[in-house]
Scaffold this active site. Structure first.
Site, PDB file in Angstrom:
ATOM      1  N   ASP A  39       0.825  -1.208   0.000  1.00  0.00           N
ATOM      2  CA  ASP A  39       0.000   0.000   0.000  1.00  0.00           C
ATOM      3  C   ASP A  39       0.864   1.266   0.000  1.00  0.00           C
ATOM      4  O   ASP A  39       0.558   2.234  -0.698  1.00  0.00           O
ATOM      5  CB  ASP A  39      -0.957  -0.007   1.207  1.00  0.00           C
ATOM      6  CG  ASP A  39      -1.888  -1.204   1.168  1.00  0.00           C
ATOM      7  OD1 ASP A  39      -2.287  -1.612   0.060  1.00  0.00           O
ATOM      8  OD2 ASP A  39      -2.210  -1.750   2.243  1.00  0.00           O
ATOM      9  N   HIS A  68      -5.922  -3.500   5.167  1.00  0.00           N
ATOM     10  CA  HIS A  68      -5.399  -3.792   3.831  1.00  0.00           C
ATOM     11  C   HIS A  68      -6.518  -4.326   2.934  1.00  0.00           C
ATOM     12  O   HIS A  68      -6.538  -5.494   2.560  1.00  0.00           O
ATOM     13  CB  HIS A  68      -4.255  -4.800   3.911  1.00  0.00           C
ATOM     14  CG  HIS A  68      -3.781  -5.227   2.547  1.00  0.00           C
ATOM     15  ND1 HIS A  68      -3.134  -4.370   1.692  1.00  0.00           N
ATOM     16  CD2 HIS A  68      -3.911  -6.389   1.873  1.00  0.00           C
ATOM     17  CE1 HIS A  68      -2.881  -5.009   0.558  1.00  0.00           C
ATOM     18  NE2 HIS A  68      -3.343  -6.230   0.643  1.00  0.00           N
TER      19      HIS A  68
HETATM   20  P1  NAI Z   1      -1.074 -18.220  -6.189  1.00  0.00           P
HETATM   21  O1  NAI Z   1      -2.306 -19.044  -6.317  1.00  0.00           O
HETATM   22  O2  NAI Z   1      -0.304 -17.903  -7.410  1.00  0.00           O
HETATM   23  O3  NAI Z   1      -0.069 -18.918  -5.169  1.00  0.00           O
HETATM   24  C1  NAI Z   1      -0.491 -19.434  -3.941  1.00  0.00           C
HETATM   25  C2  NAI Z   1       0.400 -20.610  -3.615  1.00  0.00           C
HETATM   26  O4  NAI Z   1      -0.003 -21.102  -2.345  1.00  0.00           O
HETATM   27  C3  NAI Z   1       0.290 -21.773  -4.617  1.00  0.00           C
HETATM   28  O5  NAI Z   1       1.574 -22.138  -5.074  1.00  0.00           O
HETATM   29  C4  NAI Z   1      -0.349 -22.880  -3.802  1.00  0.00           C
HETATM   30  O6  NAI Z   1       0.092 -24.178  -4.174  1.00  0.00           O
HETATM   31  C5  NAI Z   1       0.121 -22.519  -2.401  1.00  0.00           C
HETATM   32  N1  NAI Z   1      -0.676 -23.096  -1.332  1.00  0.00           N
HETATM   33  C6  NAI Z   1      -2.021 -23.234  -1.247  1.00  0.00           C
HETATM   34  N2  NAI Z   1      -2.358 -23.858  -0.098  1.00  0.00           N
HETATM   35  C7  NAI Z   1      -1.196 -24.097   0.562  1.00  0.00           C
HETATM   36  C8  NAI Z   1      -0.886 -24.715   1.787  1.00  0.00           C
HETATM   37  N3  NAI Z   1      -1.836 -25.202   2.584  1.00  0.00           N
HETATM   38  N4  NAI Z   1       0.407 -24.797   2.139  1.00  0.00           N
HETATM   39  C9  NAI Z   1       1.381 -24.302   1.352  1.00  0.00           C
HETATM   40  N5  NAI Z   1       1.150 -23.716   0.176  1.00  0.00           N
HETATM   41  C10 NAI Z   1      -0.128 -23.626  -0.224  1.00  0.00           C
HETATM   42  O7  NAI Z   1      -1.500 -16.870  -5.417  1.00  0.00           O
HETATM   43  P2  NAI Z   1      -0.640 -15.527  -5.277  1.00  0.00           P
HETATM   44  O8  NAI Z   1      -0.918 -14.620  -6.405  1.00  0.00           O
HETATM   45  O9  NAI Z   1       0.763 -15.886  -4.970  1.00  0.00           O
HETATM   46  O10 NAI Z   1      -1.344 -14.867  -3.986  1.00  0.00           O
HETATM   47  C11 NAI Z   1      -1.240 -15.472  -2.720  1.00  0.00           C
HETATM   48  C12 NAI Z   1      -2.026 -14.694  -1.681  1.00  0.00           C
HETATM   49  O11 NAI Z   1      -1.456 -13.386  -1.496  1.00  0.00           O
HETATM   50  C13 NAI Z   1      -3.490 -14.464  -2.050  1.00  0.00           C
HETATM   51  O12 NAI Z   1      -4.291 -14.684  -0.917  1.00  0.00           O
HETATM   52  C14 NAI Z   1      -3.530 -12.992  -2.419  1.00  0.00           C
HETATM   53  O13 NAI Z   1      -4.806 -12.422  -2.227  1.00  0.00           O
HETATM   54  C15 NAI Z   1      -2.506 -12.427  -1.459  1.00  0.00           C
HETATM   55  N6  NAI Z   1      -1.989 -11.108  -1.812  1.00  0.00           N
HETATM   56  C16 NAI Z   1      -1.665 -10.264  -0.787  1.00  0.00           C
HETATM   57  C17 NAI Z   1      -1.190  -8.998  -1.017  1.00  0.00           C
HETATM   58  C18 NAI Z   1      -0.850  -8.084   0.133  1.00  0.00           C
HETATM   59  O14 NAI Z   1      -0.578  -6.895  -0.112  1.00  0.00           O
HETATM   60  N7  NAI Z   1      -0.806  -8.563   1.368  1.00  0.00           N
HETATM   61  C19 NAI Z   1      -1.016  -8.478  -2.400  1.00  0.00           C
HETATM   62  C20 NAI Z   1      -1.326  -9.461  -3.398  1.00  0.00           C
HETATM   63  C21 NAI Z   1      -1.812 -10.714  -3.108  1.00  0.00           C
END
Ligand code: NAI
Length: 343
Positions: A173, A200
Site C-alpha cells: 500500500d 489492507h
Molecule cells: P497463487 O495461487 O499464485 O499462489 C499461492 C500458492 O499457495 C500456490 O503455489 C499454492 O500451491 C500454495 N498453497 C495453497 N495452499 C497451501 C498450503 N496449505 N500450504 C502451502 N502452500 C499452499 O496466489 P498468489 O498470487 O501468490 O497470492 C497469494 C495470496 O497473497 C493471495 O491470498 C492474495 O490475495 C494475497 N496477496 C496479498 C497482497 C498483500 O498486499 N498482502 C497483495 C497481493 C496478493
C-alpha cells in the site's frame, strides 16, 4: 527509503558489509505461487538471508532447485507437502512469510477469499506456532484484515502469542502510494513517502496525504489519488484478467514482501530507525476501537519496537478513517472480537 530502483544496488553493496556470523533462516510457505516465486528470488539476492526454506503444497523443490543456481551464498532448500517437511522448513526460522492461498479474480473483494484462505492460514499458523514460535510471522494471504487476527488466535491457543512478532504485510500500500503520488507530481518516487493507516482492503486503506510532501493536493485530484491507492490492486487483477493470465499483484507484492523482510532483518541485526507499515495488534486500539490496525511502525530486534500515534490528520482523513473502521471492525470480528468503532 527502499525503492525498486535502489533495491538491487543496495543489496549488492551490503553483500560486502554483512558480517559472516549472522545467520538468518527465512521460510516461505506458498513459495511456488505467483508471489512466492519472485519473493524467493528477491530473498535469494538478500545477503542477510543465509538459509531459504521454500515450502508449498506443490512445486517447492522445483522452485528451490531453480533459485539455488543464483550465485549468492545462501543455501536454498525446497520441501514437498508433508507434516515432517513443513516442520523441517519451519524449524530455526527467524522470519516466516505466508503467501499461501488463492488470489482474487475480477469482481472479487479480498474478503471473498476468506472461506478458502482462512483455513489455509490457520493450519499453517498452527505449524508455525509448533515449530517456529519465536519467528517473526509475515502474513501476506488475504484477507489480511482477517487472516492476521486468526493467526493471533492460533498462537494464543498454543500459548506462544507475542504481538510484537505478528505482522500483516501492508507494505504494498505504501509502495503504491509513493509511486502514484510521484506520477502526479512528476517527482522521483524514492523521495516520496506516504503514511497509510487502517487495514489492507479497499476503503480500509487510508493514505494520509496531509502528512506527505504534498499536503495541498486537494479536490478531484486528491479524491482520484486516494481511490487509486485504495483500489490499486484492482488495476492489476483486471489487467491480468484481460491478458488471460488471471491472478492479482505478484511481482510488486514480492518486492513489497521482500522489503518488509529485509527491514525486519536489518532491525534484528542492530540497525536503528527502521520503519515500515504493518497491520498488527495495536495500542491505537484506544483511539480507534479495533484491536488490529495498520500504521507506521518502528522495528527492532524483537519485531515491533514501537507503534507511534497516527499524528495529525485533517477533516477529510478523519472521514476516511471513520469509513475504514466500519469495514475493518467487520473483517476483524469475522475472525475474532472487535469493539464497535467509536468514530
Ligand atoms: P497463487 O495461487 O499464485 O499462489 C499461492 C500458492 O499457495 C500456490 O503455489 C499454492 O500451491 C500454495 N498453497 C495453497 N495452499 C497451501 C498450503 N496449505 N500450504 C502451502 N502452500 C499452499 O496466489 P498468489 O498470487 O501468490 O497470492 C497469494 C495470496 O497473497 C493471495 O491470498 C492474495 O490475495 C494475497 N496477496 C496479498 C497482497 C498483500 O498486499 N498482502 C497483495 C497481493 C496478493
Amino acid at each position: 527509503m527502499f525503492t525498486a530502483r535502489s533495491a538491487f544496488s543496495t543489496i549488492g553493496r551490503r553483500a560486502f558489509s554483512v558480517s559472516a556470523h549472522q545467520s538468518s533462516k527465512v521460510t516461505i510457505l506458498g513459495a511456488a505461487g505467483g508471489i512466492g516465486q519472485p519473493l524467493s528470488l528477491l530473498l535469494k539476492l538478500n545477503p542477510r538471508v543465509t538459509d531459504l526454506a521454500l515450502y508449498d503444497i506443490r512445486g517447492g523443490p522445483g522452485v528451490a532447485a531453480d533459485v539455488s543456481h543464483v550465485n549468492t551464498k545462501s543455501k536454498v532448500t525446497g520441501y514437498d507437502p508433508a507434516p515432517e517437511k513443513l516442520k523441517a522448513a519451519l524449524e530455526g526460522a527467524e522470519i516466516v512469510l505466508i503467501p499461501a492461498g488463492v488470489p482474487r479474480k475480477p469482481g472479487m473483494s479480498r474478503d471473498d477469499l476468506f472461506k478458502t484462505n482462512a483455513s489455509i492460514v490457520r493450519d499453517l499458523a498452527k505449524a508455525a506456532a509448533d515449530y517456529a514460535p519465536n519467528a517473526k510471522l509475515l502474513i501476506i494471504s488475504n484477507p489480511v484484515n482477517s487472516t492476521v487476527p486468526i493467526t493471533a488466535e492460533v498462537f494464543k491457543a498454543k500459548g506462544v502469542y507475542n504481538p510484537k512478532r505478528l505482522f500483516g504485510v501492508t507494505t504494498l500500500d505504501v509502495v503504491r502510494a509513493s509511486k502514484f503520488i510521484s506520477e502526479i507530481q512528476g517527482t522521483d518516487p524514492a523521495g516520496e513517502e506516504v503514511t497509510v493507516v487502517g487495514g489492507h482492503s479497499g476503503v480500509t486503506i487510508v493514505p494520509l496525504l496531509s502528512q506527505s510532501n504534498h499536503p495541498s493536493i486537494d479536490g478531484a485530484t486528491r479524491d482520484a489519488l486516494v481511490k487509486r491507492i485504495q483500489f490499486g490492486g484492482d488495476e492489476v487483477v483486471q489487467a491480468k484478467s484481460s491478458a488471460g493470465s488471471g491472478g492479482s499483484a505478484t511481482l510488486s507484492m514480492a518486492f513489497a514482501g521482500s522489503r518488509m523482510a529485509d527491514s525486519l532483518l536489518r532491525a534484528s541485526h542492530g540497525e536503528t530507525g527502521v520503519f515500515e507499515p504493518a497491520f498488527v495488534q495495536s495500542p491505537l486500539y484506544k483511539d480507534y476501537g479495533c484491536e488490529f490496525f495498520s500504521s507506521r511502525i518502528e522495528l527492532g530486534p524483537e519485531g515491533v519496537k514501537e507503534i507511534h500515534p497516527v499524528g495529525k490528520v485533517n477533516k477529510y482523513e478523519e472521514g476516511l478513517i471513520a469509513i475504514a473502521l466500519n469495514d475493518l471492525a467487520a473483517n476483524i470480528k469475522k475472525a475474532r472480537h472487535c469493539d464497535t468503532p467509536p468514530i
